[in-house]
Write a protein that holds these residues in place. Sequence first.
Motif, PDB file in Angstrom:
ATOM      1  N   ILE A   1       0.847  -1.194   0.000  1.00  0.00           N
ATOM      2  CA  ILE A   1       0.000   0.000   0.000  1.00  0.00           C
ATOM      3  C   ILE A   1       0.881   1.241   0.000  1.00  0.00           C
ATOM      4  N   PRO A   2       0.582   2.210  -0.858  1.00  0.00           N
ATOM      5  CA  PRO A   2       1.372   3.443  -0.856  1.00  0.00           C
ATOM      6  C   PRO A   2       1.343   4.104   0.521  1.00  0.00           C
ATOM      7  N   ALA A   3       2.447   4.727   0.899  1.00  0.00           N
ATOM      8  CA  ALA A   3       2.546   5.370   2.208  1.00  0.00           C
ATOM      9  C   ALA A   3       1.492   6.450   2.387  1.00  0.00           C
ATOM     10  N   LEU A   4       0.956   6.941   1.269  1.00  0.00           N
ATOM     11  CA  LEU A   4      -0.054   7.998   1.340  1.00  0.00           C
ATOM     12  C   LEU A   4      -1.334   7.517   2.016  1.00  0.00           C
ATOM     13  N   VAL A   5      -1.710   6.245   1.819  1.00  0.00           N
ATOM     14  CA  VAL A   5      -3.006   5.766   2.284  1.00  0.00           C
ATOM     15  C   VAL A   5      -3.142   5.825   3.804  1.00  0.00           C
ATOM     16  N   PRO A   6      -2.195   5.274   4.595  1.00  0.00           N
ATOM     17  CA  PRO A   6      -2.339   5.387   6.050  1.00  0.00           C
ATOM     18  C   PRO A   6      -2.416   6.837   6.509  1.00  0.00           C
ATOM     19  N   LYS A   7      -1.664   7.717   5.875  1.00  0.00           N
ATOM     20  CA  LYS A   7      -1.704   9.129   6.250  1.00  0.00           C
ATOM     21  C   LYS A   7      -3.066   9.737   5.923  1.00  0.00           C
ATOM     22  N   LEU A   8      -3.632   9.338   4.781  1.00  0.00           N
ATOM     23  CA  LEU A   8      -4.966   9.820   4.422  1.00  0.00           C
ATOM     24  C   LEU A   8      -6.002   9.349   5.441  1.00  0.00           C
ATOM     25  N   LEU A   9      -5.868   8.099   5.881  1.00  0.00           N
ATOM     26  CA  LEU A   9      -6.833   7.568   6.837  1.00  0.00           C
ATOM     27  C   LEU A   9      -6.740   8.284   8.177  1.00  0.00           C
ATOM     28  N   VAL A  10      -5.536   8.646   8.593  1.00  0.00           N
ATOM     29  CA  VAL A  10      -5.366   9.404   9.836  1.00  0.00           C
ATOM     30  C   VAL A  10      -6.071  10.745   9.727  1.00  0.00           C
ATOM     31  N   GLN A  11      -5.870  11.442   8.604  1.00  0.00           N
ATOM     32  CA  GLN A  11      -6.504  12.734   8.403  1.00  0.00           C
ATOM     33  C   GLN A  11      -8.014  12.601   8.258  1.00  0.00           C
TER      34      GLN A  11
ATOM     35  N   ALA B   1      -9.954  10.327   9.527  1.00  0.00           N
ATOM     36  CA  ALA B   1     -10.569  10.040  10.824  1.00  0.00           C
ATOM     37  C   ALA B   1     -10.801  11.315  11.610  1.00  0.00           C
ATOM     38  N   SER B   2      -9.964  12.294  11.409  1.00  0.00           N
ATOM     39  CA  SER B   2     -10.086  13.556  12.127  1.00  0.00           C
ATOM     40  C   SER B   2     -11.002  14.539  11.424  1.00  0.00           C
ATOM     41  N   LEU B   3     -10.934  14.567  10.063  1.00  0.00           N
ATOM     42  CA  LEU B   3     -11.635  15.605   9.298  1.00  0.00           C
ATOM     43  C   LEU B   3     -12.969  15.134   8.720  1.00  0.00           C
ATOM     44  N   GLY B   4     -13.128  13.820   8.490  1.00  0.00           N
ATOM     45  CA  GLY B   4     -14.388  13.288   7.978  1.00  0.00           C
ATOM     46  C   GLY B   4     -14.631  13.543   6.522  1.00  0.00           C
ATOM     47  N   SER B   5     -13.588  13.926   5.776  1.00  0.00           N
ATOM     48  CA  SER B   5     -13.762  14.265   4.357  1.00  0.00           C
ATOM     49  C   SER B   5     -12.499  13.904   3.597  1.00  0.00           C
ATOM     50  N   ILE B   6     -12.652  13.182   2.477  1.00  0.00           N
ATOM     51  CA  ILE B   6     -11.495  12.847   1.646  1.00  0.00           C
ATOM     52  C   ILE B   6     -10.888  14.118   1.064  1.00  0.00           C
ATOM     53  N   THR B   7     -11.764  15.059   0.670  1.00  0.00           N
ATOM     54  CA  THR B   7     -11.265  16.313   0.091  1.00  0.00           C
ATOM     55  C   THR B   7     -10.382  17.058   1.095  1.00  0.00           C
ATOM     56  N   GLN B   8     -10.851  17.178   2.339  1.00  0.00           N
ATOM     57  CA  GLN B   8     -10.070  17.890   3.356  1.00  0.00           C
ATOM     58  C   GLN B   8      -8.805  17.112   3.722  1.00  0.00           C
ATOM     59  N   ALA B   9      -8.904  15.785   3.766  1.00  0.00           N
ATOM     60  CA  ALA B   9      -7.736  14.963   4.067  1.00  0.00           C
ATOM     61  C   ALA B   9      -6.685  15.119   2.976  1.00  0.00           C
ATOM     62  N   ALA B  10      -7.147  15.140   1.708  1.00  0.00           N
ATOM     63  CA  ALA B  10      -6.226  15.311   0.587  1.00  0.00           C
ATOM     64  C   ALA B  10      -5.562  16.680   0.633  1.00  0.00           C
ATOM     65  N   THR B  11      -6.349  17.705   0.942  1.00  0.00           N
ATOM     66  CA  THR B  11      -5.808  19.064   1.030  1.00  0.00           C
ATOM     67  C   THR B  11      -4.748  19.158   2.122  1.00  0.00           C
ATOM     68  N   ALA B  12      -5.005  18.492   3.261  1.00  0.00           N
ATOM     69  CA  ALA B  12      -4.054  18.532   4.381  1.00  0.00           C
ATOM     70  C   ALA B  12      -2.719  17.908   4.005  1.00  0.00           C
TER      71      ALA B  12
ATOM     72  N   ASN C   1     -21.886   7.317   5.341  1.00  0.00           N
ATOM     73  CA  ASN C   1     -22.008   8.244   6.477  1.00  0.00           C
ATOM     74  C   ASN C   1     -21.421   9.591   6.108  1.00  0.00           C
ATOM     75  N   ARG C   2     -21.990  10.635   6.692  1.00  0.00           N
ATOM     76  CA  ARG C   2     -21.438  11.985   6.554  1.00  0.00           C
ATOM     77  C   ARG C   2     -21.403  12.626   7.939  1.00  0.00           C
ATOM     78  N   PRO C   3     -20.285  13.075   8.424  1.00  0.00           N
ATOM     79  CA  PRO C   3     -18.972  12.968   7.764  1.00  0.00           C
ATOM     80  C   PRO C   3     -18.529  11.519   7.650  1.00  0.00           C
ATOM     81  N   LEU C   4     -17.567  11.293   6.731  1.00  0.00           N
ATOM     82  CA  LEU C   4     -17.089   9.939   6.501  1.00  0.00           C
ATOM     83  C   LEU C   4     -16.436   9.372   7.763  1.00  0.00           C
ATOM     84  N   GLU C   5     -16.598   8.075   7.940  1.00  0.00           N
ATOM     85  CA  GLU C   5     -15.966   7.392   9.065  1.00  0.00           C
ATOM     86  C   GLU C   5     -15.141   6.219   8.548  1.00  0.00           C
ATOM     87  N   LEU C   6     -14.204   5.812   9.341  1.00  0.00           N
ATOM     88  CA  LEU C   6     -13.393   4.652   8.982  1.00  0.00           C
ATOM     89  C   LEU C   6     -14.074   3.381   9.450  1.00  0.00           C
ATOM     90  N   THR C   7     -13.866   2.311   8.703  1.00  0.00           N
ATOM     91  CA  THR C   7     -14.289   0.998   9.178  1.00  0.00           C
ATOM     92  C   THR C   7     -13.312   0.549  10.271  1.00  0.00           C
TER      93      THR C   7
END
Length: 296
Positions: free
Chosen positions: A8-18, A20-31, A59-65
Motif C-alpha cells: 500500500i502506498p505510504a499515502l493511504v495510512p496518512k490519508l486515513l489518519v486525516q 478520521a479527524s476531518l471526515g472528508s477525503i477532500t479535506q484529508a487530501a488538502t491537508a 455516512n457523513r462525515p465519513l468514518e473509517l471501518t
Amino acid sequence: MIDELNDIPALVPKLLVQLASLGSITQAATALNVSQPAASKAIRNAEIRLGVELIRRDNRPLELTQEGQLIAEYAKQQQEKEDALIQQLRQIKKEGAGTIKIASFGASASTHILPNFIQRISQSSPNIKIEIYEYTDEGALSALREGRVDFAIIVDKQALDLDIIPVMTDRLVALVNENDTLSKQPTLSVQEIMSRDFILTKGGSEALIREWFYLSNASLKAKHTAVQLTSILALIRAGLGISIVAELAVPDSHPNIKVIPLMPEHPRPICVARKAGSFSSHAAKSAWRCFEARLQ
C-alpha cells in the motif's frame, strides 16, 4: 496480509489518519497536499489490494471501518516513533548525546591521561557518556581492532590501520630501595640494574622493559615477577630487589623507594588511537574532534 500492507502506498495510512479527524477525503487530501481524485483512487486501490473496505462511505462525515481504524492507528504509532527518532537524532547532533568506549593500558593511562580528555569531551558535549576499560597495552590494541571500543590509549604503534594522535612521551625508570647504595645514583645503567636481583612487572610495560635490555645488549634475568605495582613496591621495600616500570605508573606516594631514570633513556610515545575509516557514532566523531583540538 503483511505483504499486502507493504504494497500500500505510504499515502493511504496518512490519508486515513486525516480522514478520521476531518471526515472528508477532500479535506484529508488538502491537508496532505494531494488532489482529491488521487486520494480517492489511492484508498480504493488499497481496499482492492487488501480485500476489505477502509471507509464507511454512506455516512457523513465519513468514518473509517474497523479495518481502516486499525491502519490509521498503526500509522499514528509509526509517526510517533518517527517523531521520537527524529527528536533523538536532533539531540545527538546538537548536544552530542551518546556513549563512547575507551580502552587504556591500566591505571597509569586512566589516571594521568584520560581525565584531561574526558574533561574536554564533557565541556564540548556534556551528554556524552564515557566507559573506560583497562587492559594491557596489547589488550587495548586488540579491543580497538576488534571493534569493542571506539578509542584506545596505547603506546604509539605507527600502524597503517590506525589513526593516531600523540598525547605525551613516557619513559622507563628504575625503582630502588632508598637504603640501597644505587639510590644515590642520578641514573642507572643496565650493568647496575643487573647487579641486583630484578623484579619484573608482568603488566603493560614488560615488552618495553625487555626491549630496553635487548637494546642494551643484556639478557634480562628476573628473580621475581608480579603483576600489581603495589606488590612490586612491597618487594622492593623488603629489600628483595629492584625493578623497572613506566614513569606514569609510579604512584604519587612511594615511601622508602627512589625513582631513578635509566641510561640510556627509553622513551615510550603514547597516543590515542582509533581504527582508520568511519566512526561508529556521532558521539565518537565528536570525541575525536576533541582529541584533535589538543594538537591545535
